[in-house]
Motif scaffolding. Structure first.
Motif, PDB file in Angstrom:
ATOM      1  N   ARG A  97     -43.554 -63.405 -34.154  1.00 31.00           N
ATOM      2  CA  ARG A  97     -43.863 -63.267 -35.586  1.00 31.00           C
ATOM      3  C   ARG A  97     -43.871 -61.778 -35.937  1.00 31.00           C
ATOM      4  N   VAL A  98     -42.773 -61.316 -36.508  1.00 30.06           N
ATOM      5  CA  VAL A  98     -42.646 -59.911 -36.880  1.00 30.06           C
ATOM      6  C   VAL A  98     -43.153 -59.740 -38.305  1.00 30.06           C
ATOM      7  N   LEU A  99     -44.072 -58.820 -38.473  1.00 34.84           N
ATOM      8  CA  LEU A  99     -44.647 -58.555 -39.792  1.00 34.84           C
ATOM      9  C   LEU A  99     -43.970 -57.354 -40.429  1.00 34.84           C
ATOM     10  N   GLU A 100     -43.661 -57.464 -41.700  1.00 39.20           N
ATOM     11  CA  GLU A 100     -43.107 -56.362 -42.489  1.00 39.20           C
ATOM     12  C   GLU A 100     -44.229 -55.884 -43.400  1.00 39.20           C
ATOM     13  N   LEU A 101     -44.665 -54.651 -43.192  1.00 39.07           N
ATOM     14  CA  LEU A 101     -45.834 -54.124 -43.901  1.00 39.07           C
ATOM     15  C   LEU A 101     -45.470 -52.891 -44.715  1.00 39.07           C
ATOM     16  N   ALA A 102     -46.038 -52.799 -45.901  1.00 41.51           N
ATOM     17  CA  ALA A 102     -45.913 -51.568 -46.679  1.00 41.51           C
ATOM     18  C   ALA A 102     -46.847 -50.532 -46.059  1.00 41.51           C
ATOM     19  N   GLU A 103     -46.378 -49.313 -45.930  1.00 41.10           N
ATOM     20  CA  GLU A 103     -47.180 -48.240 -45.339  1.00 41.10           C
ATOM     21  C   GLU A 103     -48.574 -48.157 -45.963  1.00 41.10           C
ATOM     22  N   ASP A 104     -48.658 -48.312 -47.279  1.00 39.18           N
ATOM     23  CA  ASP A 104     -49.960 -48.168 -47.945  1.00 39.18           C
ATOM     24  C   ASP A 104     -50.887 -49.366 -47.755  1.00 39.18           C
ATOM     25  N   SER A 105     -50.404 -50.422 -47.067  1.00 43.03           N
ATOM     26  CA  SER A 105     -51.279 -51.566 -46.786  1.00 43.03           C
ATOM     27  C   SER A 105     -52.042 -51.380 -45.478  1.00 43.03           C
ATOM     28  N   ILE A 106     -51.695 -50.364 -44.734  1.00 40.95           N
ATOM     29  CA  ILE A 106     -52.334 -50.123 -43.439  1.00 40.95           C
ATOM     30  C   ILE A 106     -53.625 -49.367 -43.657  1.00 40.95           C
ATOM     31  N   ARG A 107     -54.702 -49.920 -43.105  1.00 39.39           N
ATOM     32  CA  ARG A 107     -56.034 -49.372 -43.337  1.00 39.39           C
ATOM     33  C   ARG A 107     -56.336 -48.172 -42.463  1.00 39.39           C
ATOM     34  N   ARG A 108     -55.970 -48.246 -41.181  1.00 35.62           N
ATOM     35  CA  ARG A 108     -56.249 -47.114 -40.295  1.00 35.62           C
ATOM     36  C   ARG A 108     -55.471 -47.234 -38.998  1.00 35.62           C
ATOM     37  N   GLU A 109     -55.320 -46.106 -38.334  1.00 38.28           N
ATOM     38  CA  GLU A 109     -54.747 -46.085 -36.996  1.00 38.28           C
ATOM     39  C   GLU A 109     -55.840 -46.467 -36.016  1.00 38.28           C
ATOM     40  N   GLY A 110     -55.515 -47.306 -35.047  1.00 35.71           N
ATOM     41  CA  GLY A 110     -56.511 -47.740 -34.083  1.00 35.71           C
ATOM     42  C   GLY A 110     -56.386 -47.051 -32.745  1.00 35.71           C
ATOM     43  N   ALA A 111     -55.167 -46.842 -32.296  1.00 33.69           N
ATOM     44  CA  ALA A 111     -54.942 -46.261 -30.972  1.00 33.69           C
ATOM     45  C   ALA A 111     -53.445 -46.141 -30.731  1.00 33.69           C
ATOM     46  N   VAL A 112     -53.109 -45.508 -29.633  1.00 27.94           N
ATOM     47  CA  VAL A 112     -51.728 -45.463 -29.166  1.00 27.94           C
ATOM     48  C   VAL A 112     -51.634 -46.361 -27.946  1.00 27.94           C
ATOM     49  N   LEU A 113     -50.661 -47.253 -27.946  1.00 22.55           N
ATOM     50  CA  LEU A 113     -50.395 -48.083 -26.776  1.00 22.55           C
ATOM     51  C   LEU A 113     -49.621 -47.202 -25.796  1.00 22.55           C
ATOM     52  N   GLY A 114     -50.055 -47.169 -24.556  1.00 23.34           N
ATOM     53  CA  GLY A 114     -49.378 -46.355 -23.555  1.00 23.34           C
ATOM     54  C   GLY A 114     -47.912 -46.723 -23.403  1.00 23.34           C
ATOM     55  N   ARG A 115     -47.109 -45.744 -23.060  1.00 21.24           N
ATOM     56  CA  ARG A 115     -45.663 -45.969 -22.911  1.00 21.24           C
ATOM     57  C   ARG A 115     -45.350 -47.084 -21.910  1.00 21.24           C
ATOM     58  N   PRO A 116     -46.022 -47.127 -20.735  1.00 22.22           N
ATOM     59  CA  PRO A 116     -45.705 -48.226 -19.810  1.00 22.22           C
ATOM     60  C   PRO A 116     -45.985 -49.613 -20.409  1.00 22.22           C
ATOM     61  N   GLN A 117     -47.098 -49.760 -21.141  1.00 24.61           N
ATOM     62  CA  GLN A 117     -47.396 -51.049 -21.780  1.00 24.61           C
ATOM     63  C   GLN A 117     -46.353 -51.371 -22.840  1.00 24.61           C
ATOM     64  N   PHE A 118     -46.011 -50.375 -23.672  1.00 23.06           N
ATOM     65  CA  PHE A 118     -45.011 -50.577 -24.722  1.00 23.06           C
ATOM     66  C   PHE A 118     -43.680 -50.992 -24.094  1.00 23.06           C
ATOM     67  N   ASP A 119     -43.292 -50.322 -23.014  1.00 21.01           N
ATOM     68  CA  ASP A 119     -42.025 -50.650 -22.357  1.00 21.01           C
ATOM     69  C   ASP A 119     -42.025 -52.074 -21.806  1.00 21.01           C
ATOM     70  N   ARG A 120     -43.167 -52.549 -21.312  1.00 23.54           N
ATOM     71  CA  ARG A 120     -43.249 -53.935 -20.828  1.00 23.54           C
ATOM     72  C   ARG A 120     -43.077 -54.921 -21.987  1.00 23.54           C
ATOM     73  N   VAL A 121     -43.741 -54.654 -23.109  1.00 21.80           N
ATOM     74  CA  VAL A 121     -43.582 -55.508 -24.297  1.00 21.80           C
ATOM     75  C   VAL A 121     -42.127 -55.469 -24.752  1.00 21.80           C
ATOM     76  N   ALA A 122     -41.544 -54.274 -24.807  1.00 19.19           N
ATOM     77  CA  ALA A 122     -40.145 -54.126 -25.228  1.00 19.19           C
ATOM     78  C   ALA A 122     -39.215 -54.896 -24.304  1.00 19.19           C
ATOM     79  N   GLY A 123     -39.490 -54.878 -23.011  1.00 16.61           N
ATOM     80  CA  GLY A 123     -38.658 -55.610 -22.061  1.00 16.61           C
ATOM     81  C   GLY A 123     -38.663 -57.101 -22.325  1.00 16.61           C
ATOM     82  N   VAL A 124     -39.828 -57.651 -22.627  1.00 18.01           N
ATOM     83  CA  VAL A 124     -39.930 -59.077 -22.938  1.00 18.01           C
ATOM     84  C   VAL A 124     -39.203 -59.371 -24.255  1.00 18.01           C
ATOM     85  N   LEU A 125     -39.377 -58.514 -25.254  1.00 19.12           N
ATOM     86  CA  LEU A 125     -38.704 -58.722 -26.542  1.00 19.12           C
ATOM     87  C   LEU A 125     -37.186 -58.673 -26.381  1.00 19.12           C
ATOM     88  N   ARG A 126     -36.697 -57.762 -25.550  1.00 22.76           N
ATOM     89  CA  ARG A 126     -35.249 -57.662 -25.333  1.00 22.76           C
ATOM     90  C   ARG A 126     -34.725 -58.868 -24.558  1.00 22.76           C
TER      91      ARG A 126
END
Length: 128
Positions: free
Chosen positions: A93-122
């Protein structure tokens, strides 16, 4: 907010804690329920892309029953959750959000975690 159905799904990782939502960051925004779009809740979202002021993201959940469910991937705990509960990202479920609808930044997901998610998505969802 809308659900992206036919997006050229290209992933990037470029977090920059500058007040804008960038790929690789977890941000907080209101997300509508699928079964009743007039209702929803404020929740963390993993930013996976952006085009101009439009942000593309995947919602997160800390509900333990997500473990092992189809279309949910385990991220483990992160700084976006004050209680440091394990989180799961919804991949279908990919969400399309307007920049001004975002309330706050929560954190940065580490590159290794992001790469694992990206691998599954690919591999399973035809992302590039």
């Amino acid at each position: 907010m809308s659900i992206v159905r036919d997006l050229g799904r290209t992933l990037s990782y470029s977090p920059n804690l500058d007040g804008e939502a960038d790929p690789g960051e977890v941000v907080w925004t209101w997300v509508a329920y699928e079964d009743d779009p007039s209702q929803g809740k404020d929740r963390p979202v993993l930013v996976v892309g952006r085009r101009g002021s439009t942000v593309y993201g995947l919602m997160l959940s800390s509900q333990s029953e997500r473990a092992g469910q189809r279309h949910w991937y385990s991220l483990g705990p992160g700084a976006w959750d004050r209680e440091e509960r394990p989180s799961f990202v919804r991949l279908d479920r990919v969400l399309e959000l307007a920049e001004d609808s975002i309330r706050r930044e929560g954190a940065v997901l580490g590159r290794p975690q992001f790469d694992r998610v990206a691998g599954v998505l690919r591999a399973q969802y035809d992302w590039s």
